[in-house]
Write a protein that holds these residues in place. Structure first.
Motif, PDB file in Angstrom:
ATOM      1  N   GLY A 199      39.152  49.943  45.232  1.00 32.60           N
ATOM      2  CA  GLY A 199      40.366  50.426  44.578  1.00 32.60           C
ATOM      3  C   GLY A 199      41.513  50.462  45.560  1.00 32.60           C
ATOM      4  O   GLY A 199      41.378  50.056  46.718  1.00 32.60           O
ATOM      5  N   LEU A 200      42.665  50.976  45.113  1.00 33.95           N
ATOM      6  CA  LEU A 200      43.854  50.987  45.954  1.00 33.95           C
ATOM      7  C   LEU A 200      43.630  51.744  47.258  1.00 33.95           C
ATOM      8  O   LEU A 200      44.148  51.352  48.301  1.00 33.95           O
ATOM      9  CB  LEU A 200      45.028  51.604  45.190  1.00 33.95           C
ATOM     10  N   GLY A 249      40.037  49.589  49.471  1.00 33.28           N
ATOM     11  CA  GLY A 249      40.152  48.189  49.104  1.00 33.28           C
ATOM     12  C   GLY A 249      38.873  47.390  49.215  1.00 33.28           C
ATOM     13  O   GLY A 249      38.612  46.501  48.401  1.00 33.28           O
ATOM     14  N   ARG A 300      46.155  39.336  42.017  1.00 30.60           N
ATOM     15  CA  ARG A 300      46.989  40.529  41.858  1.00 30.60           C
ATOM     16  C   ARG A 300      46.292  41.793  42.362  1.00 30.60           C
ATOM     17  O   ARG A 300      46.945  42.669  42.953  1.00 30.60           O
ATOM     18  CB  ARG A 300      47.385  40.684  40.386  1.00 30.60           C
ATOM     19  N   ARG A 301      44.998  41.926  42.124  1.00 30.72           N
ATOM     20  CA  ARG A 301      44.317  43.133  42.601  1.00 30.72           C
ATOM     21  C   ARG A 301      44.400  43.239  44.115  1.00 30.72           C
ATOM     22  O   ARG A 301      44.635  44.311  44.659  1.00 30.72           O
ATOM     23  CB  ARG A 301      42.856  43.128  42.154  1.00 30.72           C
ATOM     24  N   ASP A 334      47.928  44.240  45.165  1.00 29.39           N
ATOM     25  CA  ASP A 334      48.197  45.669  44.989  1.00 29.39           C
ATOM     26  C   ASP A 334      47.609  46.492  46.136  1.00 29.39           C
ATOM     27  O   ASP A 334      48.183  47.522  46.532  1.00 29.39           O
ATOM     28  CB  ASP A 334      47.624  46.155  43.660  1.00 29.39           C
ATOM     29  N   ILE A 335      46.484  46.036  46.681  1.00 31.07           N
ATOM     30  CA  ILE A 335      45.864  46.751  47.803  1.00 31.07           C
ATOM     31  C   ILE A 335      46.651  46.523  49.088  1.00 31.07           C
ATOM     32  O   ILE A 335      47.011  47.470  49.793  1.00 31.07           O
ATOM     33  CB  ILE A 335      44.400  46.312  47.972  1.00 31.07           C
ATOM     34  N   THR A 389      49.174  36.368  39.002  1.00 32.23           N
ATOM     35  CA  THR A 389      49.333  37.615  38.284  1.00 32.23           C
ATOM     36  C   THR A 389      49.781  37.358  36.858  1.00 32.23           C
ATOM     37  O   THR A 389      50.340  36.303  36.560  1.00 32.23           O
ATOM     38  CB  THR A 389      50.364  38.526  38.998  1.00 32.23           C
ATOM     39  N   THR A 415      31.569  43.562  44.463  1.00 30.77           N
ATOM     40  CA  THR A 415      32.185  42.405  43.818  1.00 30.77           C
ATOM     41  C   THR A 415      31.519  41.138  44.329  1.00 30.77           C
ATOM     42  O   THR A 415      31.660  40.789  45.498  1.00 30.77           O
ATOM     43  CB  THR A 415      33.693  42.349  44.140  1.00 30.77           C
TER      44      THR A 415
END
Length: 205
Positions: free
Chosen positions: A22-23, A26, A63-64, A67-68, A95, A174
């Motif tokens: 997640g943000l 990462g 995009r993910r 964002d990180i 994105t 992942t």
């Protein structure tokens, strides 16, 4: 000639993050070990970082991942792409919608909303322009995440796959490969260091 190179760190059990990325996390739980090699003092690790950065005319990411790396705990002068090495390349983000703002506005960002094929094409144009300016052949690197790389592989856009195999087992996270187009790669090089095994494969089109 500009080549398209997918480049990513991976665990022994095939994951490019640990569980629950997640943000603020990462690489997911336990995933920090994937990138130990990129910050090590091993001369071969440093050479690989340096040569990759030197050959980067443009970099594609999803995009993910954007964002990180653009988030509050993301890239900075010490940990950004090629930090401490030669200049920074253009970055192209796949994105569905560009962000409202960009924290790392000192970097050259392009946002492509029409899929990975168009993103790679845009990155190739940027890399070829950089090659013309420098007088050297520069490449496009697809740095992740896993979905972006696997999509580019399945679309037949990748010339070479560079894996940095970290000596960690994550158990979950992942995966880089989950289905997709079957293919046989040609092993081009293997470099063993104290922190990883660096593998490069030619990808048939």
């Amino acid at each position: 000639m500009t080549r398209i190179i997918a480049d990513i760190s991976i665990s022994l059990d095939g994951y490019v993050t640990g569980p629950d990325p997640g943000l603020d996390n990462g690489l997911g739980t336990g995933g920090e070990g994937l990138h130990t090699w990129a910050f090590s003092d091993d001369p071969e690790d440093r050479r690989i970082v340096r040569e990759t950065t030197e050959r980067s005319g443009a970099v594609v990411l999803g995009r993910r991942l954007f964002d990180i790396v653009d988030g509050p705990k993301g890239w900075n002068d010490e940990s950004g792409y090629g930090a401490g090495e030669v200049g920074k390349p253009a970055f192209v983000v796949v994105t569905s919608e560009p962000p409202a703002s960009v924290r790392t506005s000192d970097l050259d960002w392009t946002f492509v909303t029409t899929g990975v094929h168009d993103a790679v094409s845009a990155a190739r144009e940027r890399a070829e322009a950089a090659s013309a300016r420098s007088g050297e052949d520069l490449d496009v690197y697809i740095m992740g995440g896993g979905v972006t790389i696997s999509s580019a592989l399945d679309a037949g856009l990748v010339d070479a796959l560079s894996l940095h195999l970290a000596p960690v087992v994550l158990g979950a996270g992942t995966p880089l490969f989950s289905g997709g187009v079957p293919r046989t790669l040609t092993q081009r090089s293997v470099t063993r260091t104290t922190t990883a095994t660096h593998l490069t494969y030619d990808v048939p089109r």
